[in-house]
Every structure is written in C-alpha cells, then in structure tokens.
Scaffold this motif. Structure first.
Motif, PDB file in Angstrom:
ATOM      1  N   GLY A   1      87.446 123.756 -33.235  1.00  0.00           N
ATOM      2  CA  GLY A   1      87.012 122.401 -32.892  1.00  0.00           C
ATOM      3  C   GLY A   1      85.587 122.133 -33.339  1.00  0.00           C
ATOM      4  O   GLY A   1      85.284 121.061 -33.867  1.00  0.00           O
TER       5      GLY A   1
ATOM      6  N   THR B   1      84.914 119.307 -36.251  1.00  0.00           N
ATOM      7  CA  THR B   1      84.164 118.100 -35.898  1.00  0.00           C
ATOM      8  C   THR B   1      82.701 118.147 -36.323  1.00  0.00           C
ATOM      9  O   THR B   1      81.989 117.167 -36.133  1.00  0.00           O
ATOM     10  CB  THR B   1      84.203 117.873 -34.369  1.00  0.00           C
TER      11      THR B   1
ATOM     12  N   ALA C   1      80.371 119.754 -34.854  1.00  0.00           N
ATOM     13  CA  ALA C   1      79.713 119.462 -33.578  1.00  0.00           C
ATOM     14  C   ALA C   1      78.235 119.799 -33.573  1.00  0.00           C
ATOM     15  O   ALA C   1      77.485 119.241 -32.777  1.00  0.00           O
ATOM     16  CB  ALA C   1      80.435 120.201 -32.453  1.00  0.00           C
TER      17      ALA C   1
ATOM     18  N   VAL D   1      80.440 112.190 -26.284  1.00  0.00           N
ATOM     19  CA  VAL D   1      81.691 112.087 -27.034  1.00  0.00           C
ATOM     20  C   VAL D   1      82.018 113.413 -27.736  1.00  0.00           C
ATOM     21  O   VAL D   1      83.189 113.770 -27.878  1.00  0.00           O
ATOM     22  CB  VAL D   1      81.670 110.888 -28.016  1.00  0.00           C
ATOM     23  N   THR D   2      81.002 114.154 -28.134  1.00  0.00           N
ATOM     24  CA  THR D   2      81.221 115.478 -28.729  1.00  0.00           C
ATOM     25  C   THR D   2      81.878 116.397 -27.702  1.00  0.00           C
ATOM     26  O   THR D   2      82.822 117.116 -28.018  1.00  0.00           O
ATOM     27  CB  THR D   2      79.902 116.090 -29.232  1.00  0.00           C
TER      28      THR D   2
ATOM     29  N   LEU E   1      83.667 115.469 -25.152  1.00  0.00           N
ATOM     30  CA  LEU E   1      85.027 114.965 -24.921  1.00  0.00           C
ATOM     31  C   LEU E   1      85.982 115.445 -26.007  1.00  0.00           C
ATOM     32  O   LEU E   1      87.071 115.955 -25.720  1.00  0.00           O
ATOM     33  CB  LEU E   1      84.998 113.434 -24.860  1.00  0.00           C
ATOM     34  N   ILE E   2      85.559 115.324 -27.252  1.00  0.00           N
ATOM     35  CA  ILE E   2      86.404 115.749 -28.374  1.00  0.00           C
ATOM     36  C   ILE E   2      86.593 117.261 -28.364  1.00  0.00           C
ATOM     37  O   ILE E   2      87.714 117.756 -28.543  1.00  0.00           O
ATOM     38  CB  ILE E   2      85.817 115.266 -29.717  1.00  0.00           C
ATOM     39  N   LEU E   3      85.512 118.014 -28.153  1.00  0.00           N
ATOM     40  CA  LEU E   3      85.630 119.474 -28.126  1.00  0.00           C
ATOM     41  C   LEU E   3      86.502 119.948 -26.966  1.00  0.00           C
ATOM     42  O   LEU E   3      87.301 120.871 -27.124  1.00  0.00           O
ATOM     43  CB  LEU E   3      84.263 120.139 -28.044  1.00  0.00           C
TER      44      LEU E   3
ATOM     45  N   ALA F   1      88.970 118.281 -25.471  1.00  0.00           N
ATOM     46  CA  ALA F   1      90.368 117.960 -25.776  1.00  0.00           C
ATOM     47  C   ALA F   1      90.922 118.858 -26.883  1.00  0.00           C
ATOM     48  O   ALA F   1      92.054 119.352 -26.792  1.00  0.00           O
ATOM     49  CB  ALA F   1      90.481 116.486 -26.178  1.00  0.00           C
ATOM     50  N   ALA F   2      90.128 119.085 -27.917  1.00  0.00           N
ATOM     51  CA  ALA F   2      90.583 119.943 -29.016  1.00  0.00           C
ATOM     52  C   ALA F   2      90.760 121.383 -28.551  1.00  0.00           C
ATOM     53  O   ALA F   2      91.749 122.042 -28.910  1.00  0.00           O
ATOM     54  CB  ALA F   2      89.582 119.890 -30.173  1.00  0.00           C
TER      55      ALA F   2
ATOM     56  N   THR G   1      93.343 121.457 -19.406  1.00  0.00           N
ATOM     57  CA  THR G   1      92.810 120.283 -20.096  1.00  0.00           C
ATOM     58  C   THR G   1      91.737 119.592 -19.258  1.00  0.00           C
ATOM     59  O   THR G   1      90.655 119.271 -19.761  1.00  0.00           O
ATOM     60  CB  THR G   1      93.945 119.304 -20.440  1.00  0.00           C
TER      61      THR G   1
ATOM     62  N   ILE H   1      87.725 119.575 -20.480  1.00  0.00           N
ATOM     63  CA  ILE H   1      87.084 118.291 -20.772  1.00  0.00           C
ATOM     64  C   ILE H   1      85.965 118.025 -19.763  1.00  0.00           C
ATOM     65  O   ILE H   1      84.843 117.668 -20.143  1.00  0.00           O
ATOM     66  CB  ILE H   1      88.111 117.145 -20.793  1.00  0.00           C
TER      67      ILE H   1
END
Length: 158
Positions: free
Chosen positions: A81, A85, A87, A95-96, A98-100, A102-103, A129, A133
């Motif tokens: 991740g 991304t 990161a 948001v980083t 959040l994405i990390l 979830a990934a 999950t 998150i």
C-alpha cells in the motif's frame, strides 16, 4: 496551509523544532516533519497491535513466531500500500491513513486467505478493517491536533 511544514531550523547538536519566526519551525511543523520520517513505523505498530490484541483476546498467547505469522500478510499489505500510493510523499494527510488502512485490510485479508491459508471469518474481516482504518487515521489526527494545539500555545505565549 497547516498540512505543510513551514521552516526547519537546526539548534546545534540536533534538529529541534522551535516557534515559527524568521527561519524557525513551529512545533506542529516539527511533528509533521517527524511523521514524514517515521510514519511507516507507526502504521506497522497499528498492524502488530491489532494482532497482539487479537491473539490475547482469543487466549492464543503472544509467541513471536505465531504473532509474526498472523501479522505477516498485513505487514506485506502495508508495504504494498505504501509503495502503490507513494505514501511517503504526504504521510501526514488523513486521507493517506484512510487509503493505507483500507488497502492494508483488503490486501492483507486476501493474502491471509489465499497465500497463508488462514481463516477470514466475516467478523474478523470487519474488526480487522475497522481497527486498521481507525488506528492509521487516528494517530494522524492525534498528531495534527497536538501540533496545532502546541502552535497555538506558542503563538499565545509570544
């Protein structure tokens, strides 16, 4: 913009943040600077903490080999991740996280099921999950809050 470091000033023996002034760095920006260097460790701690709590709650003990076996798919997923991304460019952004988070959950659960041949019960997927998150977003929010609060106190004292 409060997400971007202001200035960085070195005090002799090491990098010490100080109140923003001509060429200085605010304490909050110092926190952001540290986050850019160490974010991957804090995200890794989120993964390992999840595994340790889970193993303890199921009375499985915390032997290092078994803990590493459970954490491995999620740590691999975190690395993927971060790479996918990029990161490291803006690790302090919520948001980083959040994405990390979830990934890491999605890829980690997939690896756990198909590569490591371990179970992925629905409740485990939901808890994994939610934890990943919440913890990856949570420490970023806490660090930003502390940095902003410290900057306000320094500005008020000046």
């Amino acid at each position: 913009m409060w997400l971007l470091p202001k200035f960085y000033h070195s005090h002799g023996s090491g990098d010490v943040p100080r109140a923003a002034s001509a060429g200085g760095l605010s304490f909050g920006a110092g926190i952001l600077h540290a986050m850019k260097r160490w974010f991957w460790i804090l995200d890794g701690v989120a993964v390992v903490t999840f595994v340790l709590i889970g193993r303890e709650s199921h009375a499985l003990g915390n032997e290092w080999a078994a803990t590493l076996r459970v954490a491995a798919p999620f740590l691999i997923a975190l690395c993927l991740g971060i790479a996918a991304t990029r990161a490291w460019r803006a690790p302090e952004r919520v948001v980083t996280g959040l994405i990390l988070g979830a990934a890491t959950a999605a890829i980690g659960l997939t690896l756990r099921r198909f590569v490591f041949s371990d179970g992925t019960a629905t409740t485990f997927m939901i808890v994994a999950t939610a934890w990943l998150i919440a913890s990856m977003v949570g420490w970023r929010l806490a660090a930003l809050f502390v940095g902003r609060l410290a900057d306000r106190r320094i500005a008020a004292a000046s």
